[in-house]
Design a protein around this motif. Structure first.
Motif, short mmCIF file in Angstrom:
data_model
loop_
_atom_site.label_atom_id
_atom_site.label_comp_id
_atom_site.label_asym_id
_atom_site.label_seq_id
_atom_site.Cartn_x
_atom_site.Cartn_y
_atom_site.Cartn_z
N SER A 21 28.36 14.41 -10.13
CA SER A 21 28.11 13.73 -11.40
C SER A 21 29.25 12.77 -11.74
CB SER A 21 27.95 14.75 -12.53
OG SER A 21 26.85 15.60 -12.30
N LEU A 32 24.19 1.59 -14.42
CA LEU A 32 23.03 2.48 -14.56
C LEU A 32 23.34 3.51 -15.64
CD1 LEU A 32 22.35 3.04 -10.75
CD2 LEU A 32 21.11 1.49 -12.27
N ARG A 34 21.83 4.66 -18.24
CA ARG A 34 20.83 5.66 -18.61
C ARG A 34 20.87 6.85 -17.65
NH1 ARG A 34 14.82 4.15 -20.72
NH2 ARG A 34 14.37 6.16 -21.69
N PHE A 35 20.99 6.57 -16.36
CA PHE A 35 21.07 7.65 -15.38
C PHE A 35 22.43 8.34 -15.45
CE2 PHE A 35 17.84 4.79 -13.72
CZ PHE A 35 16.80 5.68 -13.45
N ALA A 38 22.19 10.95 -17.95
CA ALA A 38 21.51 12.13 -17.44
C ALA A 38 22.47 12.99 -16.60
CB ALA A 38 20.29 11.72 -16.61
N PHE A 39 23.24 12.35 -15.73
CA PHE A 39 24.22 13.08 -14.92
C PHE A 39 25.25 13.75 -15.82
CE2 PHE A 39 22.57 10.84 -11.26
CZ PHE A 39 22.87 11.67 -10.20
N TYR A 77 19.22 11.12 -21.63
CA TYR A 77 18.45 10.05 -20.98
C TYR A 77 17.55 9.35 -21.98
CZ TYR A 77 15.32 7.78 -17.61
OH TYR A 77 14.58 6.85 -16.91
#
Length: 202
Positions: A21, A32, A34-35, A38-39, A77
């Motif tokens: 992560s 990135l 948004r991702f 999430a990570f 996210y």
């Protein structure tokens, strides 16, 4: 012996999750985001269970950690429209962790008050993050990514890193220097990409 093997597997799994992560966030956080959120959400959720669920059975703790990480990953996210506020909160949180690490390096442990300072710093960062503009994403992801990488390496290889207490992670010379080095490399690389993309969007 079986319990020891379970503990080792649990620690290795946690270390790998956090390390991967951190690498993703440090490398692609601005591009990135948004991702990256999430990570970050998954790493935070899993880590919180690892830190607070010491009394749980190992298999159950892993399962709860995955579920909690997945939920938090999905939530962050979907909150991408609050990008600057979230980035500001992350920036404030990590900066306060660095400051607390410096205090511990000097022999000062603030204990519970340190936790309150971290929460306050995250809150203030979330409120004022939008005023910094897009650069806050670069700063937040480079610092958060570097912090997670150090945490992951500490869980996997020791390295003199105190991984059981998030407030104490940067309280020794080696992890602090490693963190600052990784954050600087990530920040410079991401800022260059940020500058190039901003020029093309004009």
């Amino acid at each position: 012996l079986y319990a020891t093997k379970e503990y080792i597997m649990d620690t290795l799994l946690w270390g790998i999750i956090v390390l991967v992560s951190g690498i993703f966030i440090a490398a692609y956080g601005n591009l990135l985001f948004r991702f990256a959120l999430a990570f970050l959400g998954f790493a935070i959720g899993y880590s919180l269970v690892a830190w607070l669920g010491g009394g749980l059975d190992t298999a159950l703790r892993i399962l709860i950690g995955i579920v909690a990480g997945g939920i938090l990953a999905a939530v962050l996210y979907l909150l991408v429209k609050f990008t600057l506020n979230i980035a500001g909160a992350v920036l404030g949180l990590v900066l306060m962790l660095v400051l607390l690490g410096l205090f511990r390096l000097g022999g000062l442990d603030l204990g519970v008050f340190g936790t309150l300072l971290v929460v306050a710093a995250a809150g203030l960062g979330g409120v004022f993050g939008s005023r910094l503009g897009g650069i806050v994403v670069v700063l937040a992801t480079s610092l958060a990514g570097a912090y997670l990488v150090v945490l992951g390496l500490g869980a996997l290889f020791g390295l003199g890193v105190e991984t059981d207490n998030p407030l104490a992670l940067l309280g020794a010379s080696f992890p602090l220097v490693l963190f600052l080095t990784l954050a600087l490399i990530s920040g410079l690389a991401q800022y260059q990409a940020f500058s190039v993309r901003r020029r093309f969007l004009r």
